[in-house]
Design a protein around this motif. Structure first.
Motif, mmCIF file in Angstrom:
data_model
loop_
_atom_site.group_PDB
_atom_site.id
_atom_site.type_symbol
_atom_site.label_atom_id
_atom_site.label_comp_id
_atom_site.label_asym_id
_atom_site.label_seq_id
_atom_site.Cartn_x
_atom_site.Cartn_y
_atom_site.Cartn_z
ATOM 1 N N MET A 293 12.130 12.433 -1.709
ATOM 2 C CA MET A 293 11.313 11.265 -2.032
ATOM 3 C C MET A 293 9.926 11.489 -1.448
ATOM 4 O O MET A 293 9.787 11.741 -0.250
ATOM 5 C CB MET A 293 11.920 9.984 -1.452
ATOM 6 C CG MET A 293 13.254 9.582 -2.044
ATOM 7 S SD MET A 293 13.259 9.335 -3.835
ATOM 8 C CE MET A 293 11.964 8.112 -4.032
ATOM 9 N N VAL A 294 8.925 11.413 -2.301
ATOM 10 C CA VAL A 294 7.539 11.523 -1.849
ATOM 11 C C VAL A 294 7.057 10.107 -1.571
ATOM 12 O O VAL A 294 7.058 9.257 -2.474
ATOM 13 C CB VAL A 294 6.644 12.188 -2.915
ATOM 14 C CG1 VAL A 294 5.232 12.393 -2.365
ATOM 15 C CG2 VAL A 294 7.250 13.501 -3.401
ATOM 16 N N VAL A 295 6.691 9.848 -0.328
ATOM 17 C CA VAL A 295 6.172 8.534 0.047
ATOM 18 C C VAL A 295 4.654 8.628 0.031
ATOM 19 O O VAL A 295 4.059 9.489 0.687
ATOM 20 C CB VAL A 295 6.684 8.089 1.436
ATOM 21 C CG1 VAL A 295 6.139 6.714 1.787
ATOM 22 C CG2 VAL A 295 8.211 8.101 1.467
ATOM 23 N N VAL A 296 4.044 7.753 -0.754
ATOM 24 C CA VAL A 296 2.607 7.798 -1.002
ATOM 25 C C VAL A 296 1.962 6.522 -0.460
ATOM 26 O O VAL A 296 2.443 5.414 -0.712
ATOM 27 C CB VAL A 296 2.337 7.907 -2.520
ATOM 28 C CG1 VAL A 296 0.845 7.851 -2.821
ATOM 29 C CG2 VAL A 296 2.970 9.169 -3.087
ATOM 30 N N ALA A 297 0.868 6.693 0.290
ATOM 31 C CA ALA A 297 0.056 5.553 0.716
ATOM 32 C C ALA A 297 -0.975 5.276 -0.366
ATOM 33 O O ALA A 297 -1.664 6.200 -0.829
ATOM 34 C CB ALA A 297 -0.644 5.850 2.038
ATOM 35 N N ARG A 298 -1.064 4.009 -0.795
ATOM 36 C CA ARG A 298 -2.083 3.575 -1.762
ATOM 37 C C ARG A 298 -3.066 2.719 -0.992
ATOM 38 O O ARG A 298 -2.781 1.557 -0.685
ATOM 39 C CB ARG A 298 -1.457 2.742 -2.881
ATOM 40 C CG ARG A 298 -0.570 3.518 -3.783
ATOM 41 C CD ARG A 298 -0.143 2.724 -4.984
ATOM 42 N NE ARG A 298 0.365 1.400 -4.614
ATOM 43 C CZ ARG A 298 0.798 0.499 -5.483
ATOM 44 N NH1 ARG A 298 0.778 0.757 -6.759
ATOM 45 N NH2 ARG A 298 1.249 -0.667 -5.080
ATOM 46 N N PRO B 17 0.811 -1.222 0.000
ATOM 47 C CA PRO B 17 0.000 0.000 0.000
ATOM 48 C C PRO B 17 0.848 1.279 0.000
ATOM 49 O O PRO B 17 0.625 2.190 0.797
ATOM 50 C CB PRO B 17 -0.805 -0.146 1.289
ATOM 51 C CG PRO B 17 0.133 -0.852 2.203
ATOM 52 C CD PRO B 17 0.892 -1.816 1.322
ATOM 53 N N PHE B 18 1.824 1.328 -0.873
ATOM 54 C CA PHE B 18 2.704 2.493 -0.934
ATOM 55 C C PHE B 18 3.356 2.552 -2.312
ATOM 56 O O PHE B 18 3.390 1.569 -3.035
ATOM 57 C CB PHE B 18 3.797 2.422 0.141
ATOM 58 C CG PHE B 18 4.570 1.134 0.139
ATOM 59 C CD1 PHE B 18 5.643 0.952 -0.732
ATOM 60 C CD2 PHE B 18 4.221 0.094 0.979
ATOM 61 C CE1 PHE B 18 6.342 -0.239 -0.756
ATOM 62 C CE2 PHE B 18 4.924 -1.106 0.967
ATOM 63 C CZ PHE B 18 5.986 -1.270 0.094
ATOM 64 N N ARG B 19 3.849 3.738 -2.616
ATOM 65 C CA ARG B 19 4.714 3.918 -3.776
ATOM 66 C C ARG B 19 5.560 5.155 -3.533
ATOM 67 O O ARG B 19 5.315 5.916 -2.589
ATOM 68 C CB ARG B 19 3.940 3.991 -5.082
ATOM 69 C CG ARG B 19 3.085 5.208 -5.314
ATOM 70 C CD ARG B 19 2.343 5.082 -6.656
ATOM 71 N NE ARG B 19 1.484 6.189 -6.937
ATOM 72 C CZ ARG B 19 1.792 7.196 -7.766
ATOM 73 N NH1 ARG B 19 2.958 7.232 -8.367
ATOM 74 N NH2 ARG B 19 0.918 8.161 -7.999
ATOM 75 N N LEU B 20 6.557 5.346 -4.379
ATOM 76 C CA LEU B 20 7.524 6.422 -4.195
ATOM 77 C C LEU B 20 7.594 7.296 -5.446
ATOM 78 O O LEU B 20 7.525 6.789 -6.564
ATOM 79 C CB LEU B 20 8.910 5.835 -3.914
ATOM 80 C CG LEU B 20 9.006 4.903 -2.709
ATOM 81 C CD1 LEU B 20 10.318 4.141 -2.722
ATOM 82 C CD2 LEU B 20 8.851 5.689 -1.425
ATOM 83 N N GLN C 115 -2.628 0.097 6.577
ATOM 84 C CA GLN C 115 -2.031 0.400 5.276
ATOM 85 C C GLN C 115 -1.223 1.695 5.345
ATOM 86 O O GLN C 115 -0.114 1.791 4.813
ATOM 87 C CB GLN C 115 -3.122 0.498 4.210
ATOM 88 C CG GLN C 115 -3.862 -0.828 3.991
ATOM 89 C CD GLN C 115 -4.967 -0.690 2.970
ATOM 90 O OE1 GLN C 115 -4.724 -0.211 1.864
ATOM 91 N NE2 GLN C 115 -6.176 -1.102 3.328
ATOM 92 N N LYS C 116 -1.758 2.700 6.030
ATOM 93 C CA LYS C 116 -1.034 3.966 6.194
ATOM 94 C C LYS C 116 0.233 3.758 7.018
ATOM 95 O O LYS C 116 1.279 4.339 6.711
ATOM 96 C CB LYS C 116 -1.927 5.012 6.850
ATOM 97 C CG LYS C 116 -3.007 5.538 5.942
ATOM 98 C CD LYS C 116 -3.877 6.553 6.659
ATOM 99 C CE LYS C 116 -5.010 7.015 5.779
ATOM 100 N NZ LYS C 116 -5.927 7.923 6.483
ATOM 101 N N LEU C 117 0.123 2.947 8.074
ATOM 102 C CA LEU C 117 1.305 2.674 8.887
ATOM 103 C C LEU C 117 2.381 1.956 8.080
ATOM 104 O O LEU C 117 3.577 2.217 8.249
ATOM 105 C CB LEU C 117 0.932 1.857 10.125
ATOM 106 C CG LEU C 117 0.139 2.618 11.181
ATOM 107 C CD1 LEU C 117 -0.402 1.658 12.240
ATOM 108 C CD2 LEU C 117 0.991 3.702 11.820
ATOM 109 N N CYS C 118 1.969 1.086 7.184
ATOM 110 C CA CYS C 118 2.916 0.396 6.308
ATOM 111 C C CYS C 118 3.670 1.419 5.472
ATOM 112 O O CYS C 118 4.908 1.379 5.381
ATOM 113 C CB CYS C 118 2.152 -0.602 5.430
ATOM 114 S SG CYS C 118 3.200 -1.515 4.289
ATOM 115 N N ALA C 119 2.962 2.351 4.867
ATOM 116 C CA ALA C 119 3.607 3.396 4.073
ATOM 117 C C ALA C 119 4.503 4.266 4.954
ATOM 118 O O ALA C 119 5.604 4.654 4.548
ATOM 119 C CB ALA C 119 2.554 4.249 3.366
#
Length: 189
Positions: free
Chosen positions: A95-100, A47-50, A112-116
């Motif tokens: 680096m922009v860390v994005v929660a998906r 649940p993340f991307r960069l 999911q947010k904590l994972c990101a």
């Protein structure tokens, strides 16, 4: 014998204004990011991307944020407008860390947010371990949907943070830390 906890005991953020060249080179950055994404991920959702901001992109991003800021607040002072323009230009890499977020998953959104968030923190830890400095920042831009549009985020995506990376230009003193005794207890039935 070296202390295996030393990295965690000494890690600290370096203010983005105090981060200069060089940033990690491409091979080092690749290794850092491959390591940073090794996070607890309940349900294997990823649940993340960069998103990488560097070179001219940082300046253009700041200009676009300044345009949003002035539209939202026409009385914004010139000093605050200049701050918006320059906010992402100090460190050589952001680096922009994005929660998906996967709404259809049984995994709660908070997990999911904590994972990101763990990805962002791993970037901080990894940068420090490699001898670089880093600072995780949010600010209004992390929560603004127009900014999300500039970054090309989908409706289910949210900025967790902007992690500024570079080489510390000053020695940063450690800040006061809370006492564990004030934060820890033992539950008894």
């Amino acid at each position: 014998m070296t202390n295996p906890l030393a990295l965690l005991q000494h890690r600290h953020s370096v203010p983005s204004r105090q981060l200069g060249e060089p940033a990690p080179d491409e091979a080092t950055l690749q290794a850092l990011l491959e390591t940073a994404i090794r996070v607890p991920d309940h349900g294997k959702l990823v649940p993340f991307r960069l998103i990488r901001l560097h070179d001219e992109a940082k300046r253009v991003f700041g200009e676009r944020l300044a345009a949003i800021a002035i539209r939202n607040n026409p009385d914004l002072s010139e000093a605050k407008l200049a701050k918006e323009r320059g906010r992402y230009t100090f460190a050589p890499l952001v680096m922009v860390v994005v929660a998906r977020l996967h709404a259809d998953s049984k995994v709660p959104e908070i997990e999911q947010k904590l994972c990101a968030g763990n990805v962002a923190y791993n970037i901080l830890l990894g940068a420090y371990a490699l001898g670089y400095g880093a600072q995780w920042l949010t600010g209004w831009a992390a929560y603004d949907r127009e900014v999300a549009g500039i970054l090309g985020l989908a409706d289910n995506e949210h900025v967790v943070g902007f992690v500024h990376l570079g080489t510390p230009q000053i020695e940063v003193p450690d800040r006061d830390r809370p006492a564990l005794a004030d934060l820890s207890s033992t539950w008894t039935p």
